[in-house]
Write an enzyme that holds these catalytic residues in place. Structure first.
Site, mmCIF file in Angstrom:
data_model
loop_
_atom_site.group_PDB
_atom_site.id
_atom_site.type_symbol
_atom_site.label_atom_id
_atom_site.label_comp_id
_atom_site.label_asym_id
_atom_site.label_seq_id
_atom_site.Cartn_x
_atom_site.Cartn_y
_atom_site.Cartn_z
ATOM 1 N N LYS A 118 0.804 -1.203 -0.024
ATOM 2 C CA LYS A 118 -0.151 -0.102 0.021
ATOM 3 C C LYS A 118 1.030 1.031 0.010
ATOM 4 O O LYS A 118 0.490 1.965 -0.953
ATOM 5 C CB LYS A 118 -1.113 0.039 1.143
ATOM 6 C CG LYS A 118 -1.725 1.274 1.441
ATOM 7 C CD LYS A 118 -1.466 2.284 2.525
ATOM 8 C CE LYS A 118 -2.030 3.490 2.272
ATOM 9 N NZ LYS A 118 -1.650 4.545 3.180
ATOM 10 N N ASP A 136 -5.962 0.729 0.301
ATOM 11 C CA ASP A 136 -6.113 0.820 1.778
ATOM 12 C C ASP A 136 -7.514 0.363 2.292
ATOM 13 O O ASP A 136 -8.237 -0.323 1.353
ATOM 14 C CB ASP A 136 -5.830 2.290 2.028
ATOM 15 C CG ASP A 136 -6.946 2.995 1.399
ATOM 16 O OD1 ASP A 136 -7.756 2.746 0.812
ATOM 17 O OD2 ASP A 136 -7.255 4.111 2.278
#
Length: 204
Positions: A118, A136
């Site tokens: 991420k 996310d």
DNA sequence: CTCCCGATAT
DNA sequence: ATATCAGGAG
């Protein structure tokens, strides 16, 4: 799956191309800001980064920063012991292995302590303009509700979304999904009554 | 899977 | 009071 493209088109219209709430003025600052953003709002991160970067401007400064001082500076973002330790270790690694520069590949970024997919994709897309789709909590939730993805694993969702969109839309898409998930399709409430995507959403 | 952990909205 | 917030490591 034309719906993914339609969602991307509307998000792009709603938000500017590289809209990101985190404030930063270099790849290093973005990297640190994203590390700090774990389980914390972007507003909270933006409240601490100015003093952090004023006190430790260079990667070498962060790499040698006293832990207690670092902890104090990032305290309000939560997980402050881990984050302070991670930021210092990550910067030390940048100095040791990458001449103090933030790498431009997913492979190298993920090899840094405290940096997962991420964070790596966020840096690639927003600091370097290299296609990267960051998944996310918002992207996961909104994509699931829209019916664009199945399952709950971030890596899985990233692959599904990347398959649905052209590379040059990956970063804008994840940025848009994140802002949209904060403003409209929140965790507490999908906000369907004012949602501009109701007609392409399987959950509405 | 658990732990890290303060701040904020509900 | 409690769920959740731009996650990642062990």
């Amino acid at each position: 799956m034309e719906r993914a493209l339609e969602v991307e088109r509307r998000l792009a219209h709603r938000y500017s191309e590289a809209s990101l709430a985190l404030q930063f003025s270099s790849p290093l600052q973005l990297l640190v800001a994203v590390i700090l953003s774990a389980q914390c709002t972007d507003a909270r991160v933006n409240a601490v980064t100015p003093s952090l970067f004023a006190r430790f401007p260079r990667v070498t400064d962060l790499a040698r920063a006293p832990l207690d001082e670092l902890e104090e500076l990032v305290h309000s973002t939560g997980f402050y012991r881990n984050k302070a330790k991670t930021i210092r270790a990550c910067c030390a690694d940048l100095v040791a292995r990458f001449a103090g520069d933030v790498p431009r590949s997913l492979h190298d970024l993920v090899s840094l302590p405290g940096v997962g997919r991420k964070t790596a994709n966020m840096v690639l897309g927003n600091a370097y303009g290299i296609p990267g789709l960051a998944v996310d909590t918002h992207v996961k939730r909104v994509a699931g509700r829209l019916g664009l993805t199945e399952g709950d694993e971030a890596g899985d969702i990233e692959r599904q979304l990347c398959d649905l969109l052209p590379e040059n839309r990956w970063t804008a898409f994840s940025n848009g999904m994140i802002l949209f998930g904060r403003e409209v399709c929140t965790s507490r409430s999908p906000g369907c009554s004012t949602c501009p995507l109701v007609d392409v959403c399987v959950s509405a």
